[in-house]
Design an enzyme around this catalytic site. Structure first.
Site, PDB file in Angstrom:
ATOM      1  N   SER A  17       0.838  -1.194   0.000  1.00 60.57           N
ATOM      2  CA  SER A  17       0.000   0.000   0.000  1.00 60.57           C
ATOM      3  C   SER A  17       0.880   1.254   0.000  1.00 60.57           C
ATOM      4  CB  SER A  17      -0.956  -0.063   1.195  1.00 60.57           C
ATOM      5  OG  SER A  17      -2.028   0.824   1.013  1.00 60.57           O
ATOM      6  N   ASP A  76      -8.193  -6.417  -5.418  1.00 64.90           N
ATOM      7  CA  ASP A  76      -7.886  -5.211  -4.649  1.00 64.90           C
ATOM      8  C   ASP A  76      -8.695  -4.040  -5.199  1.00 64.90           C
ATOM      9  OD1 ASP A  76      -6.820  -3.138  -3.188  1.00 64.90           O
ATOM     10  OD2 ASP A  76      -4.761  -3.879  -3.321  1.00 64.90           O
ATOM     11  N   HIS A 104      -6.681  -6.235  -0.467  1.00 60.65           N
ATOM     12  CA  HIS A 104      -5.535  -5.378  -0.158  1.00 60.65           C
ATOM     13  C   HIS A 104      -4.756  -5.974   1.017  1.00 60.65           C
ATOM     14  CE1 HIS A 104      -3.560  -1.576  -0.733  1.00 60.65           C
ATOM     15  NE2 HIS A 104      -3.727  -1.208   0.512  1.00 60.65           N
TER      16      HIS A 104
END
Lengths: 800, 800
Positions: free
Chosen positions: B370, B490, B520
């Site tokens: 991320s 995601d 994610h």
């Protein structure tokens, strides 16, 4: 955030100075020029990440003393220390954020709201600063640990690791602190020789024990032992358990006298034991990562040796799993006997090298939840010497009440079809050692078969098999002090399991009970409640024999509030006498006065096929249909909406006059809190993964707390009970039942400790099949209830 | 359980002997009487819990050699070792259970099914036993780690802790092994001086770095550094973020030329830097528990130094949070510059004591998911020397595509109303140090305000603010080798973020990508996939410069199957050329041939009030209504049911001819896999809490794996895209739009790698408001779609 601490013990000023000196906050001789200098000294030591003045200054520069003055500026000023400044800084040390968590310009009010303890001395001199600093170290941070434990997790106590063993342990505010180096913990395995032969091989069953003890024990320190007996901790056979799970979609049968065997083939004593060929103080086997209980992890660096044993029938031990039999209790006790010098153990199963628990001070506690707590309770009922206390969480006290109820086969909530045989197979982890299993397989399968007969799913009655597994019969023997913990929403191990123990413990011992809003969970990582500290205070008292007033300062009962988050109340007992209330049934109401005329209401237990299938698959759907809709299969009675908040305590009792349309039948009942509101989530939320440091560079736990559900719900089940109409006298005796003839039955529902909010209604549901717990015959039985012979009683009902 | 290992590297027999000798499985000179004796030797060493013969014998006695012979009995017999016996025992060492997991009498078939590598030598002599044992140590156990890592977690490698630093590291099968004592890891803090002044105080912004490095570095071992830049890891301001979250229930506006400021006030270079007053090799500040990535924890005991920095605007650092600006990239790179000797750092912010990364071998990797992976990508696009590789997981490569799309304000899935300002405030952890925040508050709030203008939620267009935050513009600079990881589900950081990087990396570097079925998430604790081993192989190659064939043996693309659990396939690229397919729209169908005649279909974007409220509150309800029911607000086109399984790869493109009933409008599209089936759960299940030991008495991870949902679902969204009809050329240029006039728009949907099962249908949904991601004006706009001008293209469609 609301803080609830019950474990802070009163301490004299001199004792505070002594303790602060011992952990390094005060030099042995101290002379500070003024009170601000003393305070600065304390602050500087509160940054264990560095001893370098420049780094420490950076830390101080980050703290606000007032809304707009940093600590260094305040220190340089001529302003005196005030209560406001002391606590504005203190709350930052406790990890609270200005504005977000507290108002720097209204600090007292903020502390009251968070329920933080504080002092308001008229003068902030060195004496009061010492008192306040001591209290601050005992106070919980925003993240559920005392400031001292927070500092500990950051390395504050590491200088004390190297103290001579003779100067250990160290107590602070009546609790043992983490001055035992986790990297020096000794991990060792021994094999305790029991006096049992449950695998019928003539040899005494050996019991593998995994021990963690402080390295300091090798330097002549004797320590107490915290022992957890866990049939799960060498692994489980989940697939086998699934495969054995019973079909519960079977009809109830009319009972007559039982003719089959109600116990298993007795075990005989072993004829062969190991001959000691040598003795040693050193084990020869270690272990890497035991299945640990984080409460034990917390204790392990605080000077308590930790012992785990899975017992008979588990991987690397002898014997068989018997699901709660007296043999399992004896095996459980055998480990304590070894810890207290009364039984032999060996370093391995074969060569006769004997090893003693020479490092143990002879005082033992048992800990654990569910089956683990169950075995603690079982052990305590033997009255074994050396077992000073048990901390028994969500424990079974009678296996009959776990798998049966009032003559019915009954599932632990969420585990339909489980029974004693399923659990025995699941925990028989000798299966995980393939060659060992190969040798024991026929014997264990024979035993499993005998269990399946003796446990008797046909009648559901109490018999010898279950009597052997009822520890309550021996509660009078208990000599250990008892700390019970149980979830007020535990539908797995139900509340009567704890209440029966609570009510019948001998009054020669000290006992406490904690009732929380969880279901079948551990509570040692809650933000709002100082459970680990309570346990430390308790064990320091019971095992290190420190006079820390644990018995006096801990309330007999602590119950978590079900309306207000993070709120825990002290009480003197579960019930209070003289406050019972009876409700009578009329129309659809629970009313305060009896009705003279017989009034009949009926329901029919049979569901249409598709509905039955749906309800079986999703008991939650059955539950909400029953609680919220008018239906053919249940009766519902409600009080008016409450004008005051009611606190309902104790074991509710239902008296019912009922007739079944056939020669068998069951009655189930639920108590319901009706009222649209956001209730607690069923499970606590994880606030911070690994947020709790159990020591310095040691194990961790997830910080947890209950939150309110995001949506309001119209009701919540708060109690329930079930009875076979052929067990109106007791679970053992079969009463006759004739179709359509009224009988009187009276049975207890699960104990409660519940706040009924203003504007809510208390509801009573009466029905037969409980899709989550009873067998589900889906028979076309019609039940008639005579309301005039039916009533509900709650032992303690208080208005507030 | 199905095993998928991609990281086992070919090794010569001589090398195997050398490696087995180095880790202690073979003595330096060995002479075994026969092959069974060698095998017995290996088995005996496989019980690191004891070196005592009696305990080891007990271990061997628990292993079955055949269905009914224990290993000791087989060893005493004259029977020769066979493939069957070797692997029956081997599978037990790998923690598989006979009968439950494998058939002892059909071992080869069992191993094939589990996908375990094995040898079938014609003769089990010492050579083949060594080869097979070596392979076995490289093979995953039932619980997702190699046997060697399993033994490591049980203490097998601890004797190597004390090797001289000069003899470290040690590689086994091309990977660095855990011979670095976790209790000797050095934890130190330094402050890197950047060349930035983002908090406008004239002083160069200092960056706090937390480092864990092996104790052996103090003994002259130089090690590479694995560096994770995480704006989160000094804490976050969640309440502040919530408070700033934008209202998304606002109408789209007609766009004309932008007149307001589209960037923030530039930062100027610092005028003041710290003067070095002293130098040291010893830091003066430590840290206790950093916010660690478990992959880094795994690497930390394998000889990689680990560095964490939160960057500008975080607790104990200088500067401000800018959400992806070039300054943040420069701050990120500054740490690598220090690690590689090109920048200054100090032991504290004030006294000028300088400290070098003297222990670093000059090779650096970056890791993280991320925002963390985003900063790794950002750093790589600077082409900085010494950064040898990045492992960039679920990373953003252009912030425009995170918060905007084709001229629309767009939310990351699940985070409606979030924007660059929200994230900047959330991660501005200087707020957590109260006095520091007090000093910086006005400057940061001014910046935040400027951001709020420049990021431009009014037009949603690409502008200078977003251009500055588009790392893709600099992909040609990348010199680091790149390992990308992205979840095929995601919806937060979407797949085009990875695909754009994948497609445009220069071909002078080595690149790999792993596409998994998660959303994610991290994937380093999956049972079925050897991600940690892959990373180890990769980093051993890139940072230790070991010629282990990492580039050659790792597939370019590994994609997890979405139909079969625990199945990972290798591919050469995301797409394959020459296999594209176009579908045309007709009636309610996707068909293979174009239709000549114009055919209009219309939908209206407005929902009734209550429906609108419900859909806003629960986008899942909107989604299922749209996908499953005929409705006024979307169009649906489906292929026939597939006769073959189709593998759909690459970036789908939608061409659409559309007219809005007003002067503005948006078009959204989703690709749908229609077909009733049990799909993967959205999130992996935890199979074993703390089931993965990352070293011996070191940190742990939860073993995870995807499971199938318990219920079948009728569809799953596999891709989607959105476009503002005024951004038909690109996101920056405003096109005119006239009510009811048809325009042609063409836009990419999110890249896919999806198996469409036999009997399923591919669906295309066309609509306007996306309740989960777009703003929601609920305007009464009618859209007309001309099917003759609309088509769907997928670059690679393969039958199997």
């Amino acid at each position: 955030m609301k803080n609830n601490q019950f474990s802070i013990t009163p301490t004299t000023h001199q004792q505070k100075i002594a303790e602060l000196t011992r952990i390094g906050f005060l030099p042995s001789e101290f002379h500070f020029a003024n009170s601000k200098e003393l305070w600065q000294h304390f602050l500087q030591l509160s940054y264990p990440e560095s001893g370098n003045p420049a780094n420490v200054s950076q830390f101080l520069a980050g703290l606000l003393a007032t809304q707009d003055t940093a600590v260094p500026d305040f220190l340089e000023s001529y302003e005196p220390l005030t209560t406001e400044i002391f606590y504005v800084v203190a709350l930052q040390l406790l990890q609270f954020e200005p504005e977000l968590d507290f108002k720097p310009n209204d600090i007292i009010q903020s502390m009251k709201k968070i329920q933080l303890p504080f002092l308001m001395p008229t003068k902030w001199d060195q004496t009061t600063i010492i008192d306040a600093w001591y209290l601050l170290l005992c106070t919980h941070t925003k993240n559920g640990q005392t400031l001292l434990d927070n500092l500990t997790g950051r390395g504050f106590l590491t200088p004390l690791y190297d103290l001579p063993a003779a100067q250990k342990p160290i107590f602070f505010n009546g609790k043992s602190i983490a001055i035992f180096d986790p990297t020096k913990l000794i991990h060792e395995v021994v094999y305790v020789e029991s006096s049992l032969d449950t695998d019928r091989d003539q040899q005494a069953d050996l019991l593998k024990v995994e021990i963690l003890r402080p390295g300091d024990t090798n330097g002549h320190l004797k320590v107490p032992a915290v022992y957890t007996a866990s049939p799960y901790n060498q692994g489980t056979n989940n697939a086998w358990g699934d495969q054995l799970t019973h079909n519960v979609n079977v009809p109830l049968a009319h009972k007559s006298a039982t003719t089959f065997q109600t116990n298993t083939t007795p075990f005989t004593a072993p004829t062969k034991t190991i001959t000691t060929t040598a003795t040693t103080k050193q084990a020869t086997e270690t272990f890497s990562r035991e299945a640990s209980y984080t409460l034990n992890d917390y204790l392990a660096v605080r000077g308590f040796a930790i012992a785990y044993a899975a017992g008979i029938g588990t991987k690397n031990s002898g014997g068989m799993q018997t699901c709660g039999s007296p043999e399992q209790t004896k095996a459980t006790v055998a480990v304590t006997e070894w810890l207290t010098g009364k039984r032999k153990a060996f370093t391995n199963p074969t060569d006769g090298t004997q090893i003693k628990a020479w490092w143990c001070n002879g005082n033992v506690a048992m800990t654990g939840r569910s089956y683990l707590g169950t075995l603690a309770t079982a052990a305590a009922t033997t009255g074994i010497a050396g077992l000073k206390t048990i901390i028994s969480e969500a424990a079974i006290s009678s296996w009959y009440d776990y798998y049966r109820e009032n003559g019915l086969v009954m599932a632990p909530g969420g585990f339909q079809g489980e029974d004693a045989d399923v659990l025995a197979a699941e925990t028989f982890s000798r299966k995980l050692t393939a060659a060992d299993y190969h040798s024991i397989k026929p014997v264990f399968h024979q035993y499993l078969h005998e269990m399946q007969v003796a446990m008797d799913r046909q009648t559901g009655s109490y018999n010898d098999f279950w009597r052997a597994r009822n520890y309550r019969l021996n509660l009078a023997n208990v000599t250990a002090d008892v700390l019970l913990v149980h979830g007020l929403n535990d539908w797995n191990v139900k509340l009567n399991q704890a209440k029966e123990v609570w009510d019948h413990l001998p009054n020669t011992i000290s006992k406490k009970i904690i009732l929380h809003q969880g279901h079948h969970i551990y509570i040692n990582a809650f933000r709002s409640f100082d459970f680990s500290d309570i346990v430390n205070l308790w064990l320091t008292n019971k095992l290190w024999e420190v006079a820390n007033q644990a018995d006096e300062i801990l309330p007999a009962v602590i119950a978590q509030d079900n309306i207000n988050l993070e709120t825990w109340h002290p009480f003197d007992n579960w019930e209070e006498s003289g406050q019972q209330q009876t409700w009578f049934l009329h129309d659809k109401s629970l009313i305060n006065a009896p009705q003279k005329n017989a009034q009949l209401q009926t329901f029919n237990d049979q569901q249409p096929n598709q509905t039955f299938t749906d309800f079986c698959r999703q008991p939650a759907q059955w539950q909400s249909t029953m609680a919220l809709t008018s239906n053919q299969f249940s009766l519902c009675f409600k009080t008016g909406t409450t004008k005051d908040e009611l606190l309902l305590r104790g074991t509710p009792m239902l008296q019912i006059r009922v007739a079944s349309s056939t020669d068998h039948g069951l009655i189930s009942a639920q108590l319901v809190d009706y009222g649209m509101t956001k209730r607690f989530n069923e499970a606590p939320s994880i606030l911070q993964r690994n947020g709790i440091q159990l020591g310095f560079n040691w194990r961790e736990d997830d910080l947890r707390e209950f939150k309110l559900a995001t949506r309001a719900t119209p009701y919540k089940i708060i109690s329930y009970g079930h009875i076979n109409l052929q067990n109106r006298h007791n679970a053992q005796q079969t009463d006759n039942l004739v179709a359509n003839q009224f009988v009187d039955a009276q049975f207890d529902l699960q104990p409660i400790f519940h706040h009924l909010a203003i504007g809510h209604q208390l509801g009573l549901l009466i029905f037969a099949t409980d899709f989550g717990m009873t067998q589900r015959g889906n028979e076309p039985i019609t039940y008639q209830v005579d309301l005039s012979g039916s009533q509900l009683l709650i032992p303690t009902v208080q208005r507030s």
